[in-house]
Write a protein that holds these residues in place. Structure first.
Motif, PDB file in Angstrom:
ATOM      1  N   ASP A  38       0.850  -1.200   0.000  1.00 48.14           N
ATOM      2  CA  ASP A  38       0.000   0.000   0.000  1.00 48.14           C
ATOM      3  C   ASP A  38       0.887   1.252   0.000  1.00 48.14           C
ATOM      4  OD1 ASP A  38       1.025  -0.100   2.505  1.00 48.14           O
ATOM      5  OD2 ASP A  38      -0.894  -0.214   3.558  1.00 48.14           O
ATOM      6  N   MET A  39       2.126   1.066  -0.428  1.00 47.09           N
ATOM      7  CA  MET A  39       3.047   2.214  -0.430  1.00 47.09           C
ATOM      8  C   MET A  39       2.923   2.956  -1.764  1.00 47.09           C
ATOM      9  SD  MET A  39       7.098   2.148   0.307  1.00 47.09           S
ATOM     10  CE  MET A  39       8.059   3.656   0.363  1.00 47.09           C
ATOM     11  N   THR A  40       2.224   4.068  -1.737  1.00 50.96           N
ATOM     12  CA  THR A  40       1.990   4.777  -2.995  1.00 50.96           C
ATOM     13  C   THR A  40       2.680   6.136  -3.043  1.00 50.96           C
ATOM     14  OG1 THR A  40      -0.034   5.632  -2.055  1.00 50.96           O
ATOM     15  CG2 THR A  40      -0.250   3.707  -3.487  1.00 50.96           C
ATOM     16  N   THR A  41       3.366   6.482  -1.969  1.00 53.24           N
ATOM     17  CA  THR A  41       4.024   7.805  -1.988  1.00 53.24           C
ATOM     18  C   THR A  41       5.507   7.678  -1.665  1.00 53.24           C
ATOM     19  OG1 THR A  41       3.464   8.150   0.329  1.00 53.24           O
ATOM     20  CG2 THR A  41       1.946   9.073  -1.297  1.00 53.24           C
ATOM     21  N   TRP A  42       6.234   8.614  -2.183  1.00 51.43           N
ATOM     22  CA  TRP A  42       7.660   8.772  -1.845  1.00 51.43           C
ATOM     23  C   TRP A  42       7.869  10.274  -1.669  1.00 51.43           C
ATOM     24  CZ3 TRP A  42      12.226  10.974  -3.866  1.00 51.43           C
ATOM     25  CH2 TRP A  42      13.413  10.511  -3.282  1.00 51.43           C
TER      26      TRP A  42
END
Ligand code: GLC
Length: 479
Positions: A378-382
């Motif tokens: 669920d990692m959609t941002t950096w």
């Protein structure tokens, strides 16, 4: 628990002192060799253990020890990327310490190792199995002399600068693996021009040659297919783009272990036959503009030794017809940066650019892609925080250090992020990697032009067909 650890540590000190003499205490720095890599392992008084191999196995974490077992048992909490490790240790009469630690990665290495024998294949990646000594000099002596860098490497550096910042032309001549993208999506000449206009200096043309050759040795490549690839190469040249051609999706010894009609061993012969034909076919193409990339992501089953042997075999074959061609060679085990030191190139071969791929943080770059074990991510941002950048810079520092020590140029042959993540994060991430790599002198190839990593609209029915994602291009600072 803490109390228990302290007691055990104190007891261990006593046990070791009586068994091995005053020098035999655990605390302090230990050194060992992993291939050509000096690894440091440090036991601290505060009951933490630190390991540093400059890459994957670099951590500091609390440990607990059971010294009543023979060999002793050690457990480390949250060592590598938060995963726990279980291991065994043995102090020897000659003041060396055998250690075998395994990260708990389901399906790869589970449970405590039972011997001090180094695991093979996939499990090797998740383990630290070493004979350690406190005598750093003795360990360094085992390494032998530093590599002597030949001035002949100059041409590889020049050609690497020519590659500059580029893009992978994936899935333009072959069908490919991603659901929804299985078709062959032909590349128009206008698209090649658009790639050059966007500011890219080169392309890595990903080709599954094995799909386009005869079923039997000598595996003659289909002439019509050659025509198709030649057309793209010539159009790229016309537009000032250098081209590196690779062997992508090669059965058994590349990323996948998919079934094939040729036996495992025969695959090496077939690969050699394919390169022999490619080398003959392209021998008169410009050495400044055409590059050969031997094999995409040699897999873990192949291991470093077999990959090194394969590189030697293919280089010999290619050199018969292409004495001045620059070759790109990936690092073992899927082209990881942390396997740079396991790569052994043929002596006297300096016209080589070493390639690695980088997709960290993996759960962001491969968000939702189950083939890459990130289906549940669920990692959609950096955010590109200082911490985010520092972790990438640390990995790149390992590459820079290797590059300096070995005098060979580096190509970051694949990096990128899937198009399901937050668009702003994606632009930030790609921009950071591209500019950071460039500042270090690595040439780069973004993954990729097509499929779900695309940064240019390939949908012929869309009003945006052929349009680049401008924020990504801007962040890459290509011009
Ligand atoms: C490798 C694979 C390719 C994949 C890419 C990103 O190059 O061969 O299929 O899309 O990595 O995961």
């Amino acid at each position: 628990m803490r109390f228990f650890n302290t007691v055990v540590a104190a007891a261990l000190g006593i046990v070791m002192c009586s068994a091995c003499g005053p020098k035999g205490t655990l605390e302090g720095e230990w050194y060992g060799l992993k291939g050509k890599e000096v690894v440091t392992v440090k036991f601290n008084p505060d009951q933490t253990i630190e390991a540093n191999d400059g890459a994957m196995m670099t951590f500091k974490a609390p440990y607990s020890l059971n010294s009543e077992k023979d060999p002793m048992e050690i457990d480390i909490n949250g060592a590598v990327q938060g995963m726990s490790m279980a291991g065994i240790m043995r102090m020897n009469a000659d003041n060396t310490l055998d250690i075998n630690l395994a990260v708990n990665v389901p399906g790869i290495s589970e449970g405590r190792p039972t011997t001090f024998e180094a695991p093979q294949g996939m499990a090797a990646m998740a383990s630290l199995c070493l004979k350690l000594s406190k005598d750093k000099k003795a360990i360094m002596a085992k390494l032998g002399p530093k590599p002597k860098i030949s001035p002949a490497v100059k041409v590889a550096w020049e050609r690497n600068a020519r590659l500059g910042s580029g893009i992978n032309l994936n899935a333009v001549v072959d069908g490919n693996r991603h659901p929804g993208y299985e078709r062959d999506a032909p590349l128009g000449d206008d698209e090649i021009k658009s790639i050059a206009d966007a500011g890219f200096q080169s392309v890595r043309l990903d080709v599954c040659w094995v799909k386009h050759c005869a079923a039997e040795a000598p595996y003659t490549i289909d002439q019509e297919f050659f025509d198709k690839v030649d057309h793209i190469i010539n159009e790229c040249f016309k537009n000032g783009l250098a081209v590196s051609i690779d062997q992508h999706y090669y059965p058994y010894i590349n990323m996948d272990g998919e079934c094939t009609d040729a036996e495992y061993e025969e695959n090496f012969n077939r690969l050699d036959c394919l390169w022999s034909q490619l080398a003959e076919h392209y021998k008169d193409y410009s050495n400044d503009l055409l590059f050969f990339d031997l094999l995409n992501e040699p897999n873990m089953r192949l291991g470093a030794d077999r990959w090194n042997e394969t590189v030697a075999m293919l280089t010999k074959t290619i050199r018969k017809t292409n004495p001045d061609r620059t070759l790109l060679v990936l690092t073992p085990n899927l082209g990881q940066y942390w396997t740079l030191k396991q790569l052994e190139l043929p002596a006297d071969e300096w016209n080589i650019i070493v390639q690695f791929h980088y997709y960290m943080p993996h759960l962001f770059t491969h968000h939702g892609l189950s083939y890459a074990m990130a289906g549940e991510s669920d990692m959609t941002t950096w955010e590109g925080s200082e911490e985010d950048k520092a972790s990438i810079r640390k990995d790149f520092d390992t590459c820079t250090a290797w590059m300096k020590e070995n005098g060979r140029p580096l190509n970051l042959g694949e990096y990128g992020a899937v198009n399901t993540v937050d668009p702003a994060s994606r632009a930030r991430y790609i921009g950071f990697i591209c500019t950071e790599a460039k500042s270090r002198g690595f040439s780069t190839h973004l993954w990729g032009y097509r499929e779900c990593f695309q940064i240019c609209n390939e949908d012929k029915n869309s009003p945006d067909y052929g349009k680049w994602l401008q924020p990504v291009l801007d962040a890459m600072k290509l011009k």
